[in-house]
Write a protein that holds these residues in place. Sequence first.
Motif, PDB file in Angstrom:
ATOM      1  N   SER A 271     -85.169  23.500 101.512  1.00  8.84           N
ATOM      2  CA  SER A 271     -84.051  24.090 100.881  1.00  8.84           C
ATOM      3  C   SER A 271     -83.191  23.239 100.015  1.00  8.84           C
ATOM      4  CB  SER A 271     -83.177  24.356 102.087  1.00  8.84           C
ATOM      5  OG  SER A 271     -82.645  23.126 102.644  1.00  8.84           O
ATOM      6  N   ILE A 272     -83.242  22.101  99.669  1.00 12.17           N
ATOM      7  CA  ILE A 272     -82.472  21.230  98.726  1.00 12.17           C
ATOM      8  C   ILE A 272     -83.567  20.691  97.620  1.00 12.17           C
ATOM      9  CG2 ILE A 272     -80.765  19.650  98.234  1.00 12.17           C
ATOM     10  CD1 ILE A 272     -79.621  20.044 100.943  1.00 12.17           C
ATOM     11  N   ALA A 273     -83.603  20.741  96.706  1.00 17.38           N
ATOM     12  CA  ALA A 273     -84.622  20.074  95.550  1.00 17.38           C
ATOM     13  C   ALA A 273     -84.152  18.697  95.595  1.00 17.38           C
ATOM     14  CB  ALA A 273     -84.201  20.826  94.308  1.00 17.38           C
ATOM     15  N   PRO A 274     -85.380  17.718  95.544  1.00 17.89           N
ATOM     16  CA  PRO A 274     -85.265  16.371  95.515  1.00 17.89           C
ATOM     17  C   PRO A 274     -84.322  15.913  94.441  1.00 17.89           C
ATOM     18  CG  PRO A 274     -87.631  16.929  95.942  1.00 17.89           C
ATOM     19  CD  PRO A 274     -86.724  18.402  95.511  1.00 17.89           C
ATOM     20  N   SER A 275     -84.217  16.644  93.067  1.00 21.57           N
ATOM     21  CA  SER A 275     -83.522  16.182  92.018  1.00 21.57           C
ATOM     22  C   SER A 275     -82.205  16.529  92.497  1.00 21.57           C
ATOM     23  CB  SER A 275     -83.880  17.002  90.827  1.00 21.57           C
ATOM     24  OG  SER A 275     -83.647  18.524  90.955  1.00 21.57           O
ATOM     25  N   ILE A 276     -81.517  17.297  93.179  1.00 20.42           N
ATOM     26  CA  ILE A 276     -80.426  17.628  93.580  1.00 20.42           C
ATOM     27  C   ILE A 276     -79.890  16.808  94.459  1.00 20.42           C
ATOM     28  CG2 ILE A 276     -78.682  18.990  95.061  1.00 20.42           C
ATOM     29  CD1 ILE A 276     -80.187  21.338  93.985  1.00 20.42           C
ATOM     30  N   ILE A 277     -80.851  16.046  95.369  1.00 12.77           N
ATOM     31  CA  ILE A 277     -80.294  14.746  96.534  1.00 12.77           C
ATOM     32  C   ILE A 277     -80.245  13.569  95.448  1.00 12.77           C
ATOM     33  CG2 ILE A 277     -81.107  13.425  98.199  1.00 12.77           C
ATOM     34  CD1 ILE A 277     -82.632  15.887  99.256  1.00 12.77           C
ATOM     35  N   ILE A 278     -80.852  13.539  94.449  1.00  7.72           N
ATOM     36  CA  ILE A 278     -80.801  12.160  93.791  1.00  7.72           C
ATOM     37  C   ILE A 278     -79.738  12.401  92.894  1.00  7.72           C
ATOM     38  CG2 ILE A 278     -81.870  11.057  91.658  1.00  7.72           C
ATOM     39  CD1 ILE A 278     -84.643  11.654  92.796  1.00  7.72           C
ATOM     40  N   GLY A 279     -79.474  13.433  92.298  1.00  9.45           N
ATOM     41  CA  GLY A 279     -78.175  13.613  91.707  1.00  9.45           C
ATOM     42  C   GLY A 279     -76.801  13.405  92.441  1.00  9.45           C
ATOM     43  N   PHE A 280     -76.887  13.894  93.840  1.00  9.79           N
ATOM     44  CA  PHE A 280     -75.667  13.578  94.454  1.00  9.79           C
ATOM     45  C   PHE A 280     -75.448  12.024  94.604  1.00  9.79           C
ATOM     46  CE2 PHE A 280     -75.745  17.849  96.226  1.00  9.79           C
ATOM     47  CZ  PHE A 280     -74.490  18.344  95.757  1.00  9.79           C
ATOM     48  N   ILE A 281     -76.631  11.449  95.021  1.00  4.48           N
ATOM     49  CA  ILE A 281     -76.679   9.981  95.150  1.00  4.48           C
ATOM     50  C   ILE A 281     -76.190   9.255  93.955  1.00  4.48           C
ATOM     51  CG2 ILE A 281     -77.862   7.871  95.884  1.00  4.48           C
ATOM     52  CD1 ILE A 281     -79.732   9.615  97.543  1.00  4.48           C
ATOM     53  N   VAL A 282     -76.692   9.568  92.958  1.00  4.50           N
ATOM     54  CA  VAL A 282     -76.141   8.822  91.740  1.00  4.50           C
ATOM     55  C   VAL A 282     -74.753   9.222  91.359  1.00  4.50           C
ATOM     56  CG1 VAL A 282     -76.216   8.754  89.193  1.00  4.50           C
ATOM     57  CG2 VAL A 282     -78.366   9.017  90.619  1.00  4.50           C
ATOM     58  N   MET A 283     -74.227  10.747  91.597  1.00 11.39           N
ATOM     59  CA  MET A 283     -72.784  10.649  91.369  1.00 11.39           C
ATOM     60  C   MET A 283     -72.014  10.140  92.280  1.00 11.39           C
ATOM     61  SD  MET A 283     -70.836  14.449  91.982  1.00 11.39           S
ATOM     62  CE  MET A 283     -71.075  14.006  94.031  1.00 11.39           C
ATOM     63  N   VAL A 284     -72.262   9.731  93.604  1.00 14.15           N
ATOM     64  CA  VAL A 284     -71.467   9.070  94.473  1.00 14.15           C
ATOM     65  C   VAL A 284     -71.418   7.826  94.029  1.00 14.15           C
ATOM     66  CG1 VAL A 284     -70.904   8.383  97.028  1.00 14.15           C
ATOM     67  CG2 VAL A 284     -71.739  10.817  96.474  1.00 14.15           C
ATOM     68  N   VAL A 285     -72.486   7.151  93.729  1.00 11.87           N
ATOM     69  CA  VAL A 285     -72.479   5.907  93.258  1.00 11.87           C
ATOM     70  C   VAL A 285     -71.407   5.470  92.155  1.00 11.87           C
ATOM     71  CG1 VAL A 285     -73.766   3.828  92.328  1.00 11.87           C
ATOM     72  CG2 VAL A 285     -74.708   5.104  94.612  1.00 11.87           C
ATOM     73  N   VAL A 286     -71.637   6.352  90.937  1.00 13.18           N
ATOM     74  CA  VAL A 286     -70.798   6.167  89.888  1.00 13.18           C
ATOM     75  C   VAL A 286     -69.386   6.498  90.021  1.00 13.18           C
ATOM     76  CG1 VAL A 286     -70.537   7.272  87.807  1.00 13.18           C
ATOM     77  CG2 VAL A 286     -73.029   6.871  88.513  1.00 13.18           C
ATOM     78  N   LEU A 287     -68.990   7.428  90.941  1.00  8.80           N
ATOM     79  CA  LEU A 287     -67.965   7.599  91.246  1.00  8.80           C
ATOM     80  C   LEU A 287     -66.899   6.421  92.146  1.00  8.80           C
ATOM     81  CD1 LEU A 287     -67.521  11.519  92.508  1.00  8.80           C
ATOM     82  CD2 LEU A 287     -66.534  10.220  90.339  1.00  8.80           C
ATOM     83  N   ILE A 288     -67.838   5.643  92.900  1.00  9.79           N
ATOM     84  CA  ILE A 288     -67.415   4.655  93.974  1.00  9.79           C
ATOM     85  C   ILE A 288     -67.195   3.446  92.710  1.00  9.79           C
ATOM     86  CG2 ILE A 288     -68.088   2.895  95.460  1.00  9.79           C
ATOM     87  CD1 ILE A 288     -69.505   5.070  96.913  1.00  9.79           C
ATOM     88  N   ILE A 289     -68.186   3.238  91.891  1.00  5.59           N
ATOM     89  CA  ILE A 289     -67.823   2.284  90.906  1.00  5.59           C
ATOM     90  C   ILE A 289     -66.623   2.417  90.162  1.00  5.59           C
ATOM     91  CG2 ILE A 289     -69.100   0.987  88.945  1.00  5.59           C
ATOM     92  CD1 ILE A 289     -71.683   1.503  90.211  1.00  5.59           C
ATOM     93  N   GLY A 290     -66.553   3.855  89.571  1.00  2.86           N
ATOM     94  CA  GLY A 290     -65.319   3.932  88.703  1.00  2.86           C
ATOM     95  C   GLY A 290     -64.259   3.864  89.387  1.00  2.86           C
ATOM     96  N   ILE A 291     -64.042   4.489  90.649  1.00  2.91           N
ATOM     97  CA  ILE A 291     -62.936   4.374  91.455  1.00  2.91           C
ATOM     98  C   ILE A 291     -62.581   2.749  91.637  1.00  2.91           C
ATOM     99  CG2 ILE A 291     -61.860   4.733  93.612  1.00  2.91           C
ATOM    100  CD1 ILE A 291     -63.495   7.054  93.739  1.00  2.91           C
ATOM    101  N   SER A 292     -63.266   2.108  91.952  1.00  2.00           N
ATOM    102  CA  SER A 292     -63.218   0.619  92.095  1.00  2.00           C
ATOM    103  C   SER A 292     -62.528   0.024  91.009  1.00  2.00           C
ATOM    104  CB  SER A 292     -64.457  -0.137  92.616  1.00  2.00           C
ATOM    105  OG  SER A 292     -65.027   0.424  93.862  1.00  2.00           O
ATOM    106  N   PHE A 293     -63.078   0.245  89.856  1.00  2.00           N
ATOM    107  CA  PHE A 293     -62.635  -0.349  88.590  1.00  2.00           C
ATOM    108  C   PHE A 293     -61.172   0.198  88.274  1.00  2.00           C
ATOM    109  CE2 PHE A 293     -62.055   0.149  83.821  1.00  2.00           C
ATOM    110  CZ  PHE A 293     -62.189  -1.321  83.508  1.00  2.00           C
ATOM    111  N   PHE A 294     -61.130   1.594  88.287  1.00  2.00           N
ATOM    112  CA  PHE A 294     -59.749   2.154  87.697  1.00  2.00           C
ATOM    113  C   PHE A 294     -58.472   1.767  88.552  1.00  2.00           C
ATOM    114  CE2 PHE A 294     -62.405   4.568  85.069  1.00  2.00           C
ATOM    115  CZ  PHE A 294     -61.585   4.578  83.900  1.00  2.00           C
ATOM    116  N   GLU A 295     -58.867   1.764  90.098  1.00  2.00           N
ATOM    117  CA  GLU A 295     -57.831   1.530  91.027  1.00  2.00           C
ATOM    118  C   GLU A 295     -57.398   0.165  90.872  1.00  2.00           C
ATOM    119  OE1 GLU A 295     -56.209   3.467  92.944  1.00  2.00           O
ATOM    120  OE2 GLU A 295     -57.293   5.279  92.160  1.00  2.00           O
ATOM    121  N   ARG A 296     -58.430  -0.985  90.428  1.00  3.18           N
ATOM    122  CA  ARG A 296     -57.705  -2.204  90.194  1.00  3.18           C
ATOM    123  C   ARG A 296     -57.174  -2.690  88.815  1.00  3.18           C
ATOM    124  NH1 ARG A 296     -59.381  -5.858  94.357  1.00  3.18           N
ATOM    125  NH2 ARG A 296     -59.277  -7.456  92.743  1.00  3.18           N
ATOM    126  N   ALA A 297     -57.399  -1.529  87.989  1.00  4.75           N
ATOM    127  CA  ALA A 297     -56.522  -1.540  86.668  1.00  4.75           C
ATOM    128  C   ALA A 297     -55.354  -1.717  86.662  1.00  4.75           C
ATOM    129  CB  ALA A 297     -57.406  -0.785  85.628  1.00  4.75           C
TER     130      ALA A 297
END
Length: 454
Positions: free
Chosen positions: A220-246
Amino acid sequence: MASRADSIASNLNLANFSKATELRQRIWFTIGALIVFRFLSFVPLPGINPLALAQLAEQTQGGIIDMFNMFTGGSLERMSLIALGVMPYITASIVVQMAAALHPTLSALKKEGASGRQKLNQYTRYGTVFLCSIQGWFLAAGLESFASSSGLAAVVDPGYMFRVGAVISLVGGTMFLLWLGEQITSRGIGNGVSLIIMAGIVAQFPTFVSNLFEGGRTGSIAPSIIIGFIVMVVVLIIGISFFERAQRRLLVQYPKRATQRGMMQADRSHLPLKLNTAGVIPPIFASSLLLLPLTISQFAGNSIDTTSTSGTIVQTLNQYLQHGQPLYMGLYAIGIIFFTFFYTAVVFNPEEKAEDLKKGGGFIPGIRPGKRTQEYLDYVLTRITVVGALYLTIVCVVPEYMIAQTGIPLFLGGTSLLIVVNVTVDTISQIQSHLLAHQYGDLIKKAKLKGRQR
């Protein structure tokens, strides 16, 4: 260049952690308190039918209830004793902070030091009890009316006795959570209230992951969508960690001071201005306002006449303010930007900060103390707040866009990720501080032993 404390902190390892007995006790106490919080989230209110309540929860998805349910770890969906969580306390504290910045009497209390802060905390608690009572009463009444309109008896014996009992139980549950948070702050590690909110969000993570991969297994969910969600969450976590300490560090210089040994060199310090001074308040406020009409219409149920003008307006608003709709995302972004500037102006007062620097004899090089310093601080804060508002908007709107494109409910939205990352970074910093203090204590003991041997 890294300071001496930063160099020591970078060399901290698990061997030092195993020797820090007090830190381990604090961590175990924090874990135990969070386990108690999770147990309480499964204790239902008296007079609730859990089976009918589960069916009602499926019909009310998409409103403001989902957001509060996320912060309470599913307690609101199960109508437990802690269904309101600590959100009434957060709301009351925000109101008191704004009032302290705008009202002269409360502003004077804020400047009195520890005694003034204690009175403001007392006012916050009174506001928490008041908000819990109001929200609990409307929650019980709305549950009765919505259950009767949908034909599901979620309340076994509706009436005033049920409402009064629900209000007392909900107020007691919220105040117990506040007490538990204070115990974590004093006897555990990290900020207790923030850790309780984070624990409620993280508790739903295994369910989301299992549903995501189960959808991939069934197709019901394409593998590309799952990979996209994982990449998005990782990128957002890294970005939040950077900007919150800036932060923007403004150089503050103090004049030379006379001592017994002569003239000392002029002291220098830094005034840190965070890129995101408003924190997670803007997305919470913006989403609450946008989801309010949808929640009211859901609780009103069949009582809304869709043939009338008001009913047509409500129905149209619900249609355009659904998650993922262009109007919703546009208003959401505008609301985040507005509340970022508004709450930053409430939290940071350039006039007060410039006056404090002037009283302490400090000044920013090239800027005259007083009015010019105030204007300069306001100018710098406005520029970095623009970047902070854009950062918050991207972090919160990107998950909404992904949900709209894929149709998969992502509970780890921008607001929840902001809370989880902020609390995690703050807790890790406090652990490092305890380890650093323990390492300094060992160095002092060794120095004393060497001095005695001599």
